[in-house]
Write an enzyme that holds these catalytic residues in place. Structure first.
Site, mmCIF file in Angstrom:
data_model
loop_
_atom_site.group_PDB
_atom_site.id
_atom_site.type_symbol
_atom_site.label_atom_id
_atom_site.label_comp_id
_atom_site.label_asym_id
_atom_site.label_seq_id
_atom_site.Cartn_x
_atom_site.Cartn_y
_atom_site.Cartn_z
ATOM 1 N N THR A 1 0.947 -1.220 -0.025
ATOM 2 C CA THR A 1 -0.169 -0.139 -0.013
ATOM 3 C C THR A 1 1.013 1.239 -0.003
ATOM 4 O OG1 THR A 1 -1.436 1.254 1.489
ATOM 5 C CG2 THR A 1 -0.002 -0.336 2.351
ATOM 6 N N ASP A 2 0.258 2.259 -0.488
ATOM 7 C CA ASP A 2 0.980 3.574 -0.272
ATOM 8 C C ASP A 2 1.208 4.090 1.124
ATOM 9 O OD1 ASP A 2 -1.801 4.055 0.001
ATOM 10 O OD2 ASP A 2 -1.617 5.738 -1.561
ATOM 11 N N GLU A 3 0.336 3.492 1.928
ATOM 12 C CA GLU A 3 0.401 3.868 3.198
ATOM 13 C C GLU A 3 1.748 3.771 3.916
ATOM 14 O OE1 GLU A 3 -2.944 3.747 5.565
ATOM 15 O OE2 GLU A 3 -4.227 3.302 3.860
ATOM 16 N N TYR B 1 -1.558 -0.599 11.025
ATOM 17 C CA TYR B 1 -1.701 -1.085 9.643
ATOM 18 C C TYR B 1 -0.409 -0.904 8.876
ATOM 19 C CZ TYR B 1 -3.403 -1.282 4.772
ATOM 20 O OH TYR B 1 -3.335 -1.864 3.444
ATOM 21 N N LYS C 1 2.362 -3.444 7.014
ATOM 22 C CA LYS C 1 2.256 -3.813 5.594
ATOM 23 C C LYS C 1 3.864 -3.292 5.429
ATOM 24 C CE LYS C 1 -0.230 -4.706 2.988
ATOM 25 N NZ LYS C 1 -0.615 -5.976 2.406
HETATM 26 P P1 NAD Z 1 -10.113 -6.918 2.541
HETATM 27 O O1 NAD Z 1 -9.923 -6.687 4.153
HETATM 28 O O2 NAD Z 1 -11.429 -6.663 1.950
HETATM 29 O O3 NAD Z 1 -9.776 -8.419 2.298
HETATM 30 C C1 NAD Z 1 -8.749 -9.159 3.209
HETATM 31 C C2 NAD Z 1 -8.812 -10.749 2.794
HETATM 32 O O4 NAD Z 1 -7.846 -11.552 3.472
HETATM 33 C C3 NAD Z 1 -10.272 -11.248 3.513
HETATM 34 O O5 NAD Z 1 -10.905 -11.945 2.616
HETATM 35 C C4 NAD Z 1 -9.697 -11.926 4.760
HETATM 36 O O6 NAD Z 1 -10.511 -13.013 5.091
HETATM 37 C C5 NAD Z 1 -8.410 -12.311 4.382
HETATM 38 N N1 NAD Z 1 -7.373 -12.624 5.476
HETATM 39 C C6 NAD Z 1 -7.061 -11.820 6.221
HETATM 40 N N2 NAD Z 1 -6.168 -12.462 7.024
HETATM 41 C C7 NAD Z 1 -6.177 -13.640 6.912
HETATM 42 C C8 NAD Z 1 -5.082 -14.665 7.147
HETATM 43 N N3 NAD Z 1 -4.489 -14.745 8.497
HETATM 44 N N4 NAD Z 1 -5.234 -16.001 6.491
HETATM 45 C C9 NAD Z 1 -6.025 -15.995 5.454
HETATM 46 N N5 NAD Z 1 -6.708 -15.009 4.844
HETATM 47 C C10 NAD Z 1 -6.882 -13.836 5.752
HETATM 48 O O7 NAD Z 1 -9.022 -6.344 2.257
HETATM 49 P P2 NAD Z 1 -8.766 -5.386 0.719
HETATM 50 O O8 NAD Z 1 -9.094 -4.178 0.737
HETATM 51 O O9 NAD Z 1 -9.230 -6.502 -0.518
HETATM 52 O O10 NAD Z 1 -7.255 -5.458 0.524
HETATM 53 C C11 NAD Z 1 -6.335 -6.346 -0.110
HETATM 54 C C12 NAD Z 1 -4.938 -6.115 0.042
HETATM 55 O O11 NAD Z 1 -4.522 -5.039 -0.626
HETATM 56 C C13 NAD Z 1 -4.322 -6.040 1.374
HETATM 57 O O12 NAD Z 1 -3.024 -6.564 1.381
HETATM 58 C C14 NAD Z 1 -4.283 -4.554 1.628
HETATM 59 O O13 NAD Z 1 -3.362 -4.337 2.748
HETATM 60 C C15 NAD Z 1 -3.948 -3.930 0.190
HETATM 61 N N6 NAD Z 1 -4.536 -2.614 -0.102
HETATM 62 C C16 NAD Z 1 -5.785 -2.433 -0.055
HETATM 63 C C17 NAD Z 1 -6.156 -1.055 -0.450
HETATM 64 C C18 NAD Z 1 -7.618 -0.750 -0.320
HETATM 65 O O14 NAD Z 1 -7.940 0.373 -0.781
HETATM 66 N N7 NAD Z 1 -8.440 -1.255 -0.286
HETATM 67 C C19 NAD Z 1 -5.359 -0.070 -0.825
HETATM 68 C C20 NAD Z 1 -3.835 -0.502 -0.868
HETATM 69 C C21 NAD Z 1 -3.304 -1.732 -0.516
#
Ligand code: NAD
Length: 318
Positions: free
Chosen positions: A125-127, A149, A153
């Site tokens: 993530t950009d964070e 968080y 990451k």
């Molecule tokens: P989300 O919270 O919607 O989904 C996360 C998924 O991971 C869920 O289905 C959860 O059940 C699963 N999970 C969590 N812990 C687990 C574990 N220990 N074992 C197995 N499964 C596990 O998240 P998202 O928004 O889809 O984000 C996906 C990725 O993208 C993450 O790594 C997040 O850091 C990154 N990201 C998200 C955003 C955003 O805007 N949503 C932006 C930048 C980066």
């Protein structure tokens, strides 16, 4: 290609799986998809409704290295989305974030190496760069996370890059900006704003609403991941920006306009602790090397997203 997707029952992972099955990334030649997800509160099989028969699903914790190694047997590549992802929850309780995001990534890397996987895309993530008052951070900017968080990451990025250097696993790390689209948990800003309004409430706005986020459609993010998966990345880290920067208050007003509601439907509440003022990444590396750019029109797709939540109340009322 036989592809394993962790976190495939979450927001971004499920959209990526749907896109693969819809043939949007057919050049990858994906013939088998396995989703590894332990279905936390953020993951649900409802996000995979209609495609479950076309994938293998393993309800497995990514920290269970032995089980995950078995699931990766015979697979060519991993896209690692699984993580605890909500900043507010990390402020309330950081340990699950360190466990799933940092230790979970170490576990996934060990499993991938043991199973002989040929490509590992680690979604970050950009964070991790922290707050950027002006300009844009490129991939060489120092990591300066401010929330548990973001720290978890940043830790996972360093773990992944060190694992690649130590053990030779072909790892690429992506750092993308805020995603929007369907199937996002209603705790996150856009679905939270929309569903709160639809329920008759007002948008709760942290601080003065001046924090800036750069919005990226989830399918544009998927296109970037597919480009890295199918290509031969020259670098280890790639930023993925959205190109649509808005303050949170501008975002709220856009949603209010779309729903035909008055701008007064915003309640200003105490700010989030250590709330990052602004994120902005320079993503010229992936643009120059892969010809990637976000192709969805922001105005059209944000309208579609708002409409999706309005029309899918049974999904978010679960
Ligand atoms: P989300 O919270 O919607 O989904 C996360 C998924 O991971 C869920 O289905 C959860 O059940 C699963 N999970 C969590 N812990 C687990 C574990 N220990 N074992 C197995 N499964 C596990 O998240 P998202 O928004 O889809 O984000 C996906 C990725 O993208 C993450 O790594 C997040 O850091 C990154 N990201 C998200 C955003 C955003 O805007 N949503 C932006 C930048 C980066």
């Amino acid at each position: 290609m036989k592809l394993a997707v962790t976190g495939g029952a979450g927001f971004i992972g499920s959209n990526f799986v749907r896109a693969l099955l819809a043939g949007r990334h057919s050049s990858l030649g994906v013939e088998r998809i396995s989703v590894i997800d332990n279905l936390t509160y953020a993951g649900t099989l409802r996000n995979l409704d209609g495609v479950l028969d076309d994938i293998e699903f393993h309800r497995t914790d990514i920290c269970d290295t032995e089980a995950v190694t078995g699931h990766l047997d015979g697979f060519d590549a991993v896209v690692h989305f699984a993580a605890e992802s909500h900043v507010d929850r990390s402020i309330a309780s950081g340990q699950p974030f360190m466990r799933s995001n940092t230790l979970g990534t170490q576990s996934m890397l060990e499993a991938a190496a043991a199973a002989g996987v040929g490509r590992f895309v680690h979604i970050s993530t950009d964070e991790v760069y922290g707050s950027i008052p002006v300009g844009a951070t490129d991939e060489d900017a120092p990591l300066a996370p401010n929330s548990p968080y973001a720290a978890s990451k940043a830790g996972s990025d360093l773990v992944a890059l060190a694992f690649a250097r130590t053990h030779g696993l072909p790892v690429v790390v992506t750092r993308c900006s805020n995603n929007y689209g369907p199937y996002q948990n209603p705790e996150k800003a856009i679905p939270h704003f929309v569903t709160t309004l639809l329920g008759g409430g007002n948008i709760p706005m942290y601080g003065t609403g001046t924090n800036v986020r750069d919005w990226l459609h989830v399918d544009d993010h998927g296109d970037a991941v597919a480009a890295l998966l199918g290509g031969t990345p020259k670098e280890s880290v790639y930023n993925i920006g959205g190109g649509s920067q808005l303050t949170n208050l501008e975002l709220a007003r856009l949603i209010l306009d779309e729903l035909g509601l008055d701008h007064g439907r915003v309640d200003f509440v105490a700010d989030r602790k250590a709330h990052d003022a602004r994120y902005c990444v320079d993503d010229s590396r992936i643009r120059d090397e892969f010809g990637y750019r976000p192709r969805r029109d922001f105005t059209t797709t944000i309208q579609e997203t708002i409409t999706w939540y309005a029309q899918n109340e049974s999904w978010w009322q679960r």
